[in-house]
Motif scaffolding. Structure first.
Motif, short mmCIF file in Angstrom:
data_model
loop_
_atom_site.label_atom_id
_atom_site.label_comp_id
_atom_site.label_asym_id
_atom_site.label_seq_id
_atom_site.Cartn_x
_atom_site.Cartn_y
_atom_site.Cartn_z
N LEU A 13 0.84 -1.20 0.00
CA LEU A 13 0.00 0.00 0.00
C LEU A 13 0.88 1.25 0.00
O LEU A 13 0.66 2.19 -0.76
N LEU A 14 1.92 1.24 0.84
CA LEU A 14 2.83 2.39 0.93
C LEU A 14 3.58 2.59 -0.39
O LEU A 14 3.66 3.71 -0.90
N GLU A 15 4.10 1.51 -0.96
CA GLU A 15 4.86 1.62 -2.23
C GLU A 15 3.98 2.13 -3.35
O GLU A 15 4.38 3.01 -4.12
N THR A 16 2.76 1.58 -3.46
CA THR A 16 1.88 2.02 -4.55
C THR A 16 1.44 3.47 -4.30
O THR A 16 1.24 4.23 -5.26
N GLU A 17 1.33 3.86 -3.04
CA GLU A 17 0.95 5.25 -2.73
C GLU A 17 2.06 6.22 -3.14
O GLU A 17 1.79 7.30 -3.67
N GLN A 18 3.31 5.83 -2.92
CA GLN A 18 4.43 6.68 -3.34
C GLN A 18 4.43 6.87 -4.86
O GLN A 18 4.58 7.98 -5.36
N ALA A 19 4.23 5.74 -5.57
CA ALA A 19 4.19 5.81 -7.04
C ALA A 19 2.99 6.66 -7.50
O ALA A 19 3.09 7.43 -8.46
N PRO A 46 -7.95 28.35 -24.27
CA PRO A 46 -8.46 29.17 -23.17
C PRO A 46 -8.15 28.52 -21.80
O PRO A 46 -8.15 27.30 -21.69
N GLU A 47 -7.91 29.36 -20.81
CA GLU A 47 -7.62 28.86 -19.45
C GLU A 47 -8.73 27.94 -18.96
O GLU A 47 -8.48 26.94 -18.29
N GLU A 48 -9.99 28.30 -19.28
CA GLU A 48 -11.15 27.51 -18.84
C GLU A 48 -11.04 26.06 -19.29
O GLU A 48 -11.41 25.14 -18.57
N VAL A 49 -10.52 25.86 -20.52
CA VAL A 49 -10.40 24.50 -21.07
C VAL A 49 -9.42 23.68 -20.23
O VAL A 49 -9.70 22.53 -19.87
N VAL A 50 -8.28 24.29 -19.88
CA VAL A 50 -7.28 23.58 -19.07
C VAL A 50 -7.88 23.21 -17.71
O VAL A 50 -7.73 22.10 -17.22
N LYS A 51 -8.63 24.15 -17.11
CA LYS A 51 -9.27 23.88 -15.81
C LYS A 51 -10.26 22.73 -15.94
O LYS A 51 -10.37 21.88 -15.05
N MET A 52 -11.02 22.72 -17.04
CA MET A 52 -12.02 21.66 -17.23
C MET A 52 -11.36 20.30 -17.43
O MET A 52 -11.86 19.27 -16.99
N ILE A 53 -10.22 20.28 -18.12
CA ILE A 53 -9.53 19.01 -18.36
C ILE A 53 -9.04 18.40 -17.04
O ILE A 53 -9.21 17.21 -16.79
N PHE A 54 -8.46 19.24 -16.17
CA PHE A 54 -7.83 18.69 -14.96
C PHE A 54 -8.74 18.69 -13.74
O PHE A 54 -8.36 18.20 -12.69
N SER A 55 -9.94 19.26 -13.89
CA SER A 55 -10.94 19.19 -12.82
C SER A 55 -10.32 19.57 -11.47
O SER A 55 -9.64 20.58 -11.35
N ASN A 56 -10.50 18.73 -10.44
CA ASN A 56 -9.98 19.06 -9.11
C ASN A 56 -8.72 18.25 -8.77
O ASN A 56 -8.51 17.85 -7.63
N ILE A 57 -7.88 18.01 -9.79
CA ILE A 57 -6.66 17.21 -9.58
C ILE A 57 -5.74 17.83 -8.53
O ILE A 57 -5.07 17.12 -7.78
N SER A 58 -5.71 19.18 -8.44
CA SER A 58 -4.81 19.84 -7.47
C SER A 58 -5.18 19.46 -6.04
O SER A 58 -4.30 19.17 -5.22
N SER A 59 -6.47 19.46 -5.73
CA SER A 59 -6.92 19.08 -4.37
C SER A 59 -6.56 17.63 -4.07
O SER A 59 -6.13 17.30 -2.96
N ILE A 60 -6.74 16.76 -5.07
CA ILE A 60 -6.44 15.34 -4.89
C ILE A 60 -4.94 15.16 -4.62
O ILE A 60 -4.52 14.46 -3.70
N TYR A 61 -4.12 15.86 -5.42
CA TYR A 61 -2.66 15.78 -5.26
C TYR A 61 -2.23 16.27 -3.86
O TYR A 61 -1.48 15.60 -3.16
N GLN A 62 -2.73 17.45 -3.47
CA GLN A 62 -2.36 18.03 -2.17
C GLN A 62 -2.72 17.08 -1.03
O GLN A 62 -1.94 16.88 -0.10
N PHE A 63 -3.91 16.51 -1.10
CA PHE A 63 -4.37 15.61 -0.03
C PHE A 63 -3.43 14.40 0.12
O PHE A 63 -3.02 14.05 1.22
N HIS A 64 -3.10 13.77 -1.01
CA HIS A 64 -2.27 12.55 -0.94
C HIS A 64 -0.81 12.87 -0.59
O HIS A 64 -0.19 12.16 0.20
N ALA A 65 -0.28 13.95 -1.17
CA ALA A 65 1.14 14.28 -0.95
C ALA A 65 1.39 14.84 0.45
O ALA A 65 2.38 14.53 1.09
N LYS A 66 0.45 15.69 0.92
CA LYS A 66 0.71 16.39 2.19
C LYS A 66 0.11 15.67 3.41
O LYS A 66 0.52 15.93 4.53
N PHE A 67 -0.87 14.81 3.16
CA PHE A 67 -1.51 14.17 4.33
C PHE A 67 -1.39 12.65 4.32
O PHE A 67 -0.74 12.07 5.19
#
Length: 304
Positions: A13-19, A46-67
Motif C-alpha cells: 500500500l505504501l509503495e503504490t501510494e508513493q508511485a 483558453p484557461e477555462e479549457v485547461v481547468k475543465m480538463i484537470f478538474s480538481n486534480i490539485s486538491s487530490i494531489y495536495q491531499f495525498h502528498a501532504k496528508f
C-alpha cells in the motif's frame, strides 16, 4: 524471520501510494501547471479549457502528498511497536469523495484533449513535448489521467486482502474492518457518479436525435427501450416503417427523417404511460401485432 502477510500488504500500500503521488505530481505540477502557463499567455487554449480538463486534480494531489502519504510512511516506520493502518485509512476514506468530481469529468476531459489537440497545434505540441520526458515513461497524458479513476478500487482490493490476512486477535482488526466498509461506500458513491453521468449522456444523445423538443427534454426521464416498428394501416392494408422510444413516463411514436440534418426522427405522437394500454392481437395476415392506446389515440403496430 518471515514478514507477516499483513505487513507485506501494508508495505505494498505504501509503495503504490508513493508511485501514485508521483503520478499526481506529474499531472498537477507538470501537465496542469505548464499548460495553464501557456494558456495564460494566450498561446494554446483558453484557461477555462485547461481547468475543465484537470478538474480538481490539485486538491487530490495536495491531499495525498501532504496528508495521506506522510501518515502512511510514519505508520510503517513505527510498525514494530504499533502494527496498524486501519485508523489512518479511516481518516482517508471521507476525503475520497472528492474523486466523484474527477471521475464524473473524466470522459469530458479526454474529449477536450482530443478536440483541442486538433484545433490548436501549439497545445498538441506542448503535450507531446511533456510526454517525451523521462518522467512520463512513454505514456500519454490520457493514460496518466486514468490513474486516479483506478485508485479507489485499488485501495479496496488491498484493504480487503489486508483484513483477510490479519490474525483474529490483531489490534488492528476493528479499525481495518471499519476502514474497509468506509472505502466500500466511497467506491459505491463514485460508481454511482459514473452511472449517473453515463445515464445523462445517453439521454442527451437521444434528445439530440429527437431534435431537442422542449416538452420532451427532462433530465429525470429514463429511456427504457427504443427500436423500429411497423405501423399497420387498416385502410389500405399496408405497413410503414416507424420508430418507438419508450421512456418511464411516455411513449414517443416517431417517423425517421429522410434527410438527416440535425434530428434523426420527428416525433409524431406522444402517449403518456399513465393511462396507456397495450393489447396483443391475433392477426393471421400481420403476425406479432398489438394495439397501443392512450388518451390521445390508438395505434396498431407490428413488431419484427
Amino acid at each position: 524471520m518471515q514478514e507477516p502477510e499483513e505487513k507485506k500488504i501494508a508495505l505494498e500500500l505504501l509503495e503504490t501510494e508513493q508511485a501514485y503521488v508521483n503520478r499526481l505530481h506529474l499531472l498537477d505540477q507538470i501537465f496542469y501547471t505548464e499548460l495553464m502557463k501557456e494558456a495564460k499567455n494566450g498561446k494554446t487554449v483558453p484557461e477555462e479549457v485547461v481547468k475543465m480538463i484537470f478538474s480538481n486534480i490539485s486538491s487530490i494531489y495536495q491531499f495525498h502528498a501532504k496528508f495521506f502519504l506522510p501518515e502512511l510512511q510514519k505508520r510503517m516506520e513505527d510498525w514494530s511497536c504499533n502494527p496498524r493502518i486501519g485508523d489512518v485509512i479511516q481518516k482517508l476514506a471521507p476525503f475520497l469523495k472528492m474523486y466523484g468530481e474527477y471521475i464524473k469529468n473524466f470522459n469530458k476531459a479526454v474529449e477536450l484533449i482530443n478536440v483541442w489537440s486538433e484545433k490548436s497545434p501549439p497545445f498538441q505540441e506542448l503535450i507531446a513535448d511533456i510526454q517525451k520526458r523521462k518522467v512520463c515513461a512513454n505514456l500519454t497524458l490520457q493514460h496518466h489521467m486514468l490513474e486516479p479513476v483506478q485508485r479507489i478500487p485499488r485501495y479496496e482490493l488491498l484493504l480487503k486482502d489486508y483484513v483477510q490476512k490479519l490474525p483474529p486477535k490483531s489490534p488492528d482488526r476493528d479499525d481495518a474492518e471499519k476502514a474497509l466498509e468506509m472505502i466500500f461506500m466511497v467506491a459505491k458513491y463514485s460508481n454511482a457518479s459514473i452511472a449517473e453521468m453515463e445515464r445523462l449522456q445517453n439521454l442527451w444523445a437521444v434528445y439530440q436525435r429527437l431534435g431537442l423538443e422542449d416538452d420532451i427534454v427532462d433530465p429525470s426521464n429514463e429511456l427504457i427501450k427504443e427500436g423500429p416498428i411497423q405501423k399497420i394501416s387498416i385502410r389500405n392494408n399496408s405497413t410503414s416503417e416507424k420508430y418507438l422510444f419508450l421512456f418511464n413516463n411516455m411513449l414517443l411514436y416517431c417517423v425517421p427523417k429522410v434527410i438527416q440534418v440535425g434530428a434523426e426522427f420527428q416525433v409524431h405522437l406522444r402517449i403518456d404511460v399513465d393511462g396507456m394500454k397495450v393489447r396483443e392481437l391475433n392477426d393471421t395476415q400481420f403476425p406479432h401485432t398489438f394495439l397501443v392506446s392512450g388518451k390521445q389515440r390508438t395505434l396498431e403496430l407490428q413488431a419484427r
